[in-house]
Design an enzyme around this catalytic site. Structure first.
Site, short mmCIF file in Angstrom:
data_model
loop_
_atom_site.label_atom_id
_atom_site.label_comp_id
_atom_site.label_asym_id
_atom_site.label_seq_id
_atom_site.Cartn_x
_atom_site.Cartn_y
_atom_site.Cartn_z
N ASP A 112 -8.31 4.72 -3.88
CA ASP A 112 -7.66 4.24 -5.09
C ASP A 112 -6.32 4.99 -5.23
OD1 ASP A 112 -7.27 3.14 -7.55
OD2 ASP A 112 -9.14 3.86 -8.43
N ASP B 263 -4.20 -1.99 -5.60
CA ASP B 263 -4.11 -0.57 -5.26
C ASP B 263 -5.45 0.09 -4.92
OD1 ASP B 263 -5.22 -0.59 -7.76
OD2 ASP B 263 -4.09 1.12 -8.49
N GLU B 264 -6.46 -0.68 -4.60
CA GLU B 264 -7.72 -0.03 -4.23
C GLU B 264 -8.50 -0.89 -3.25
OE1 GLU B 264 -10.69 0.17 -7.38
OE2 GLU B 264 -9.56 -1.34 -8.49
#
Length: 399
Positions: free
Chosen positions: A8, A104-105
């Site tokens: 993350d 974003d993860e």
DNA sequence: TCTGGGGTCCTAGGACCC
DNA sequence: TCTGGGGTCCTAGGACCC
């Protein structure tokens, strides 16, 4: 034994801004809107801004009050998507099985990757180093025997964290966890925790599946039952069922003029149609969303015999729904539109254009051609003019 | 300090069919 | 004549996530 990493990025949008603008580093950066922007909210606050109490989803006006010296930015999605691709490529070099969860993860299945990179913690350290070296960003990592546990664990030591849960430790870990940290239980469920005096995973663990279902509903009850036993959540299953796409707009000031509302709907409709043509999926169900000045929200949807074939057909369907739903005289804060139950072309092959007139065919071909032009020359955005609903197209240079 | 935008999944009720 | 039970499709709204 399976092994998963949840990776993350830390304060992703704000970190990209600090990376690209060295003068922002070490300062409170707040991405989401400029100080004067009405009705905008914070997407991401840098850790320097979080010290002031600024966080995601907070109105920008409040963030400004808490942190007047903050650097406020609207955000550059194209740039964030570009960085995201770089990061996912790094992830891909550590595992052939990367499941991207959001911009974003991602989850990495590293069950079989340890021969190459060493034990999980060593692998995670290498991953963090390479993300930093190749993209200039920091990532927090969680390691566990399933995705759900890895997801919770990665949040324990942000930013730039690395946490691992030993195999078989899931149940004890979840039982000791405060209920507020259970991923998937939001504000409504937390209210129920409080109402029933449940404060830790252990409190949930002691309740039977039946009792949990009675309090939280069948699905949430089962989810919690499994979660506190350290079992993988079904929500992370790879295969997805129905898909949908939607677009919506919140206006700086409530709209009272129906022509202005229909113009906005027209605009939203174009966004949707481009995306629909681009992905080559098909949809028979359209939806409209209206949020009034008092924040009350209504929606309508309708399923048709045939999938949407052209822009004007989509607009026709949306407009009819809107006119049916809109309560005349009320101020409108937000308008949205969506396409649901998206299907691939092959899923409905043969019946796709049943009943389609030659006119609709022509229309669709024109729209596909325009899409191609827009892809080749993104600066010269071609859009339909609102006032001319016939087959005219208007070219505007938005620069 | 009034509350973004883009998604997924769940619930509950109605229509309709067997 | 006083009323079932299951399955499927659809709609509206809500919870939750980043």
């Amino acid at each position: 034994m399976s092994c998963f990493i949840h990776a993350d990025l830390d304060a992703f949008y704000a970190s990209v801004e600090q990376l690209d603008h060295s003068e922002y580093r070490g300062k409170p950066v707040i991405v989401g809107g400029l100080p004067g922007d009405r009705r905008s909210v914070v997407s991401t606050a840098s850790y320097e801004a979080r010290v002031f109490g600024v966080h995601s989803a907070m109105p920008v006006a409040e963030a400004l009050r808490l942190c007047p010296q903050g650097i406020f930015l609207r955000g550059r999605m194209d740039r964030y998507r570009e960085k995201s691709r770089e990061i996912m490529a790094v992830f891909g070099s550590f595992s052939p099985d990367v499941q991207q969860l959001s911009i974003d993860e991602a989850f990495l299945d590293i069950t079989g990757a340890q021969g190459l990179f060493g034990p999980p913690v060593a692998l995670a350290k290498k991953l963090k180093e390479r993300v930093r070296a190749e993209t200039g960003l920091t990532v927090s990592v969680g390691i566990a025997e399933n995705k759900y546990l890895a997801k919770i664990v990665s949040g324990l030591s942000k930013p730039d964290g690395l946490s691992a849960l030993e195999n078989g430790g899931g149940e004890a870990f979840m039982r000791a966890l405060p209920v507020g940290k259970i991923w998937g239980a939001g504000p409504r469920t937390r209210e129920l925790f409080e109402k029933h005096g449940l404060t830790t995973g252990e409190d949930l663990y002691r309740l039977s599946g039946k009792v949990l279902a009675a309090i939280f509903g069948d699905a949430m009850g089962l989810f919690l039952y499994r979660a506190v036993r350290g079992e993988a959540a079904a929500a992370f299953n790879e295969e997805r069922g129905s898909r949908s796409m939607s677009a919506e707009r919140t206006f700086a000031f409530d709209l009272y003029d129906t022509f202005a509302m229909e113009t906005a709907l027209f605009d939203i409709c174009q966004d949707l149609m481009w995306r629909l043509l681009d992905c080559r999926w098909h949809s028979r169900t359209v939806s409209v969303k209206i949020r009034y000045g008092d924040f009350s929200t209504e929606s309508g949807r309708k399923t048709f015999e045939n999938p949407v074939r052209s822009f004007s057909e989509l607009y026709e369907r949306l407009l009819a729904l809107f006119q049916q739903k809109y309560r005349s005289g009320r101020g409108v804060r937000l308008l949205g539109a969506g396409l649901m139950n998206l299907e691939t072309q092959s899923a409905r092959q043969g019946e796709l254009f049943d009943g389609g007139t030659p006119q609709a065919e022509k229309e669709r071909h024109l729209e596909e051609a325009i899409l191609e032009i827009n892809k080749k020359f993104p600066k010269a955005a071609l859009r339909r003019g609102r006032s001319c609903l016939e087959d005219t197209w208007q070219k505007e240079f938005n620069h």
